[in-house]
Motif scaffolding. Structure first.
Motif, mmCIF file in Angstrom:
data_model
loop_
_atom_site.group_PDB
_atom_site.id
_atom_site.type_symbol
_atom_site.label_atom_id
_atom_site.label_comp_id
_atom_site.label_asym_id
_atom_site.label_seq_id
_atom_site.Cartn_x
_atom_site.Cartn_y
_atom_site.Cartn_z
ATOM 1 N N ASP A 1 0.847 -1.185 0.000
ATOM 2 C CA ASP A 1 0.000 0.000 0.000
ATOM 3 C C ASP A 1 0.891 1.247 0.000
ATOM 4 O OD1 ASP A 1 -1.761 1.987 0.433
ATOM 5 O OD2 ASP A 1 -2.704 1.080 2.192
ATOM 6 N N THR A 2 0.849 2.015 -1.083
ATOM 7 C CA THR A 2 1.779 3.155 -1.180
ATOM 8 C C THR A 2 1.454 4.247 -0.158
ATOM 9 O OG1 THR A 2 0.433 4.111 -2.924
ATOM 10 C CG2 THR A 2 2.337 2.825 -3.610
ATOM 11 N N SER A 3 0.213 4.254 0.362
ATOM 12 C CA SER A 3 -0.114 5.286 1.357
ATOM 13 C C SER A 3 0.642 5.051 2.661
ATOM 14 C CB SER A 3 -1.620 5.303 1.614
ATOM 15 O OG SER A 3 -2.026 4.082 2.190
ATOM 16 N N ASN B 1 7.947 8.059 1.979
ATOM 17 C CA ASN B 1 8.664 8.805 0.952
ATOM 18 C C ASN B 1 8.201 8.463 -0.462
ATOM 19 O OD1 ASN B 1 10.464 10.483 2.433
ATOM 20 N ND2 ASN B 1 11.538 8.610 3.050
ATOM 21 N N TYR B 2 7.000 7.888 -0.566
ATOM 22 C CA TYR B 2 6.545 7.445 -1.885
ATOM 23 C C TYR B 2 6.635 8.546 -2.934
ATOM 24 C CZ TYR B 2 3.598 5.887 -5.685
ATOM 25 O OH TYR B 2 3.140 5.575 -6.930
ATOM 26 N N ASP B 3 6.217 9.757 -2.547
ATOM 27 C CA ASP B 3 6.183 10.851 -3.523
ATOM 28 C C ASP B 3 7.576 11.267 -3.988
ATOM 29 O OD1 ASP B 3 3.473 10.917 -3.397
ATOM 30 O OD2 ASP B 3 3.427 12.414 -1.777
ATOM 31 N N LYS B 4 8.589 10.871 -3.216
ATOM 32 C CA LYS B 4 9.950 11.287 -3.581
ATOM 33 C C LYS B 4 10.676 10.231 -4.408
ATOM 34 C CE LYS B 4 10.337 14.026 0.610
ATOM 35 N NZ LYS B 4 10.811 13.915 1.994
ATOM 36 N N TRP C 1 12.219 2.715 6.421
ATOM 37 C CA TRP C 1 13.594 2.983 6.844
ATOM 38 C C TRP C 1 14.540 2.908 5.645
ATOM 39 C CZ3 TRP C 1 17.736 -0.478 6.584
ATOM 40 C CH2 TRP C 1 18.918 -0.056 7.229
ATOM 41 N N TYR C 2 14.298 1.909 4.773
ATOM 42 C CA TYR C 2 15.146 1.709 3.596
ATOM 43 C C TYR C 2 15.174 2.977 2.737
ATOM 44 C CZ TYR C 2 17.624 -1.664 0.653
ATOM 45 O OH TYR C 2 18.598 -2.371 -0.016
ATOM 46 N N LEU C 3 13.989 3.585 2.587
ATOM 47 C CA LEU C 3 13.893 4.759 1.717
ATOM 48 C C LEU C 3 14.258 6.051 2.438
ATOM 49 C CD1 LEU C 3 10.591 3.912 -0.196
ATOM 50 C CD2 LEU C 3 12.941 3.439 -0.887
ATOM 51 N N SER C 4 14.550 5.932 3.746
ATOM 52 C CA SER C 4 14.767 7.169 4.498
ATOM 53 C C SER C 4 16.196 7.695 4.389
ATOM 54 C CB SER C 4 14.407 6.953 5.975
ATOM 55 O OG SER C 4 15.369 6.101 6.569
ATOM 56 N N GLY C 5 17.068 6.988 3.664
ATOM 57 C CA GLY C 5 18.337 7.631 3.341
ATOM 58 C C GLY C 5 19.619 6.907 3.686
ATOM 59 N N TRP C 6 19.660 6.215 4.840
ATOM 60 C CA TRP C 6 20.943 5.634 5.221
ATOM 61 C C TRP C 6 21.415 4.597 4.202
ATOM 62 C CZ3 TRP C 6 23.071 0.889 6.223
ATOM 63 C CH2 TRP C 6 24.355 0.902 6.788
ATOM 64 N N VAL C 7 20.529 3.666 3.836
ATOM 65 C CA VAL C 7 20.915 2.633 2.866
ATOM 66 C C VAL C 7 21.227 3.271 1.516
ATOM 67 C CG1 VAL C 7 20.325 0.412 1.863
ATOM 68 C CG2 VAL C 7 19.236 1.119 3.972
ATOM 69 N N PRO D 1 16.801 9.638 -4.052
ATOM 70 C CA PRO D 1 18.133 10.262 -3.906
ATOM 71 C C PRO D 1 18.148 11.385 -2.878
ATOM 72 C CG PRO D 1 17.525 10.066 -6.216
ATOM 73 C CD PRO D 1 16.308 9.682 -5.424
ATOM 74 N N GLU D 2 17.050 12.168 -2.800
ATOM 75 C CA GLU D 2 17.138 13.360 -1.926
ATOM 76 C C GLU D 2 17.273 12.999 -0.453
ATOM 77 O OE1 GLU D 2 12.899 14.492 -3.451
ATOM 78 O OE2 GLU D 2 13.227 15.539 -1.580
#
Lengths: 424, 301
Positions: free
Chosen positions: A111-113, A117-120, A329-335, A349-350
């Motif tokens: 579920d993308t909701s 960070n789906y929109d990014k 967490w995966y999409l939140s930047g550290w990985v 990327p951002e």
């Protein structure tokens, strides 16, 4: 109130849960923090590219639960995802594998909701377009197998339906690697792979599903044929493509074929081969030996690949919540930062930018000259100050993708023909 | 056995139970080996044969009884080319390992006089086996490469003007690696049979006026045949079943039957791999059967 021994026993755990409580209140996302989280174990399997122990260690540190990683080759990954749905919770697979596996119903849509960070996420994985003007490349483009109709959907849909099959994690654009010192002139086309000038000094990878795409790039570049879709050839097109390469092989064009990463590095570093299909980290490995090697951008563009994580259909309850936490967490930047500092790209990327130095971001993403030495996450120096990434910026590289790794309808026929090519 | 039991039972009934217990203990003594062979040899082969008739889709295999795998295998000219290539490797490797193996064994058995030295030199032959097969093979690659030791040495001596390309990733390098890896399997059995040749036979041959070559050809070679045959079976079975040497030393450019099977397995085409394995097994058994026609190993040992 407490005996001495009990104090001694519980001091660590009090500190730990205190830290967890602070973390929980600091993070706005609905997290399933609690003692139970620590008992959760998620089993992830996939190819070696992103199945890194550092990621599992960081998950334990940041999220509290245990992530078990199993690295397999892509054939085994496909088989396991298709036939043993209960043997994993999270599948880290490539998009072309998803095309084969999704119809079995072993994965559940996401579920993308619930994805913060789906929109990014970059456009490639959403509507297929990196920028609004981009043309969608041939092959199994990630967005074409990235969405489905609903939580139980079995077919793919073209638009952003709110239900994702895979959450994109890692991707890159591949091209030919060359030894500029041994070639001594500019290389700008895929057709150079079969140029008689490099007779006995060329190589191609002996992994049929990827090798055939590289071959198609070469055939088109030679002007022999223009494929309606390189990612889905007809039997005649397969015969024709492999025919051209069989002839070249018999004329002694190839020094060797390679199957593993190490082989490609050795062939290039020893000078046995001066031009070959190659993967980005292999180029770095050659260069780190002090040997010049270029990941040559070519006029016809790149052959690209992308991977993502999918959830097992049998995942539910707290484990499912934990899996969503993991994805967020995966999409939140550290990985993302961790992967980008090795030359791959992150889906968001951002957020990764926050986990990279300005110089690293400039070098890897923006294609700017490195100000200082560029090191990888393991501390090895990868590039000296002043170096510029081959192919330039993210938009230059990912904007020039000509085809995506793919699985063809005639896959079995292609594999048999490939075996004949190797035996020829 | 049953005959003797029947006759003895008829003539001396009291001995019947004795015979029966001898019979039982015979079965009991043989059963551990029989069991081990049944579980680890017969059962897997039966399974391979069964699977070779199964069907396969892209990522599953399903039980069936169909000849598709064999049909495809036997109707493709690639199969024949690959089998011929495999036999070629086996034949050439056999010639070289035999020549080298025989010479080494002959030297050890007849030229080295003291037993201590024989054992010492024999152990010397086995030293390379202290490292892994793969390592010994791969270490040829930097040696034979375009910028490798062999080429740079030849260049600096002025023997050649430009690097020899055929040294590596060619049939030459494949066979070189095979000979290097498998010569010892020839040396050991030949040395073993040579050591058991009665020295007085050679003296007799010399007394009868035979030259060195005549002694070698008419006395030693015939008496060494069982050793040669055992070594031959080792070498042929090893070369026919190999896949990794061919893959590394030919740079994946040549194919043999083992690589064909390996390719099928990596693509999850187990039934087709099993069918190829069955055909290979039959070929090797046939070859060994023919070899055993020349020498009755059981009698000679």
């Amino acid at each position: 109130m407490t005996t001495i021994s009990k104090v001694r026993y519980s001091r660590r755990s009090v500190l730990k849960s205190g830290a967890a409580a602070v973390a929980a209140s600091a993070l706005p996302a609905p997290m399933v923090w609690g003692q139970e989280t620590k008992d959760i174990t998620l089993r992830q399997f996939g190819t070696g590219v992103s199945n890194l122990n550092e990621v599992a260690a960081k998950v334990k540190e940041d999220l509290g639960f245990t992530l078990e990683m199993t690295a397999l080759d892509s054939d085994s990954v496909t088989q396991r995802a298709a036939t043993q749905p209960d043997s994993f919770d999270i599948a880290d697979i490539e998009y072309w594998i998803c095309k084969k596996v999704w119809p079995t119903g072993n994965l559940q849509a996401m579920d993308t909701s619930k994805i913060a960070n789906y929109d990014k996420i970059v456009g490639i994985f959403r509507n297929g377009k990196l920028t609004p003007e981009s043309v969608i490349a041939q092959g199994t483009a990630p967005h074409s197998v990235g969405f489905t109709t609903g939580v139980d959907g079995t077919s793919f849909v073209d638009e952003e339906s709110g239900w994702m099959t895979l959450i994109p994690t890692i991707y890159n654009a591949d091209t030919l690697g060359i030894r500029p010192d041994l070639i001594g002139r500019p290389i700008s086309n895929w057709s150079e792979l079969l140029n008689p000038e490099f007779k006995g000094k060329a190589s191609i990878l002996d992994i049929s599903s990827i090798g055939i795409m590289d071959m198609a790039m070469v055939v088109e570049s030679m002007g022999e044929y223009t494929y309606p879709d390189k990612g889905n050839m007809t039997k005649e097109e397969i015969d024709m493509t492999l025919g051209i390469f069989t002839e070249a092989k018999q004329n002694g064009q190839f020094r060797a074929f390679w199957k593993t990463f190490d082989e490609s590095v050795n062939l290039m570093a020893s000078g046995e081969v001066v031009i070959q299909s190659m993967w980005s980290p292999a180029i770095t490995a050659v260069r780190s030996q002090g040997i010049p090697c270029v990941y040559q951008p070519l006029e016809e563009g790149y052959r690209s690949w992308g991977g993502g994580i999918g959830l097992s259909a049998s995942l539910s309850g707290m484990e499912l919540d934990a899996a969503y936490d993991y994805i967020n967490w995966y999409l939140s930047g550290w990985v993302g930062g961790f992967l980008m500092r090795q030359g791959y790209y992150s889906a968001v990327p951002e957020t990764s930018k926050n986990f990279m130095s300005e110089d690293e971001w400039g070098f890897w993403f923006e294609g700017k000259p490195a100000v200082g030495d560029i090191t990888n996450p393991f501390g090895q120096v990868m590039e000296k100050a002043g170096a510029v990434r081959d192919g330039g910026s993210f938009y230059d590289r990912m904007g020039a993708v000509a085809c995506w790794n793919a699985v063809m309808d005639e896959n079995q026929y292609m594999v048999r023909k490939w075996n004949e090519f190797v035996a020829a | 056995m049953t005959d003797s039991i029947a006759t003895s039972a008829a003539t001396v009934p009291s001995q019947e139970s004795k015979h029966r217990s001898a019979n039982t203990s015979g079965w009991l003594l043989a059963s551990p080996l029989a069991l081990v062979l049944a579980v680890f040899l017969v059962a897997p082969i039966v399974m391979i044969i069964a699977v070779s008739f199964w069907g396969a889709t892209e990522w599953t295999i399903y039980p069936a009884f169909q000849f598709d795998n064999y049909e495809f295998l036997l109707s493709s000219d690639v199969t024949y080319r690959v089998f011929v290539n495999t036999l070629k490797y086996a034949a050439i490797t056999w010639v070289f390992t035999l020549l080298i193996g025989f010479t080494v064994a002959y030297f050890l058995a007849f030229h080295v006089r003291s037993l201590t030295w024989q054992i010492a030199l024999f152990l010397l032959c086995t030293i390379p086996f202290w490292t892994s097969n793969i390592i010994r093979m791969i270490s040829w690659i930097p040696f034979l490469g375009r910028n490798g030791l062999a080429n740079s040495a030849l260049l600096s001596w002025g023997v050649i003007d430009e690097p020899l390309e055929w040294l590596l990733f060619s049939d030459f390098s494949v066979i070189l690696a095979f000979v290097h890896l498998y010569t010892l399997f020839m040396v050991v059995p030949i040395f073993n049979t040579m050591m058991r040749i009665d020295k007085s036979l050679i003296e007799a041959a010399a007394d009868a006026g035979a030259s060195g070559w005549q002694t070698l050809w008419h006395v030693i070679v015939p008496l060494t045949k069982p050793g040669i045959m055992i070594g031959t079976i080792f070498v042929i079975a090893l070369v026919m079943g190999d896949f990794i040497t061919v893959r590394f030393m030919s740079g994946s450019q040549s194919a043999n039957v083992g690589r064909m099977i390996q390719n099928d397995i990596s693509l999850l085409q187990y039934p087709s791999a099993a069918a190829t394995a069955v055909v290979l097994l039959c070929t090797v058994l046939l070859m060994i059967g023919i070899l055993l026609r020349f020498v009755d190993i059981r009698k000679e040992l």
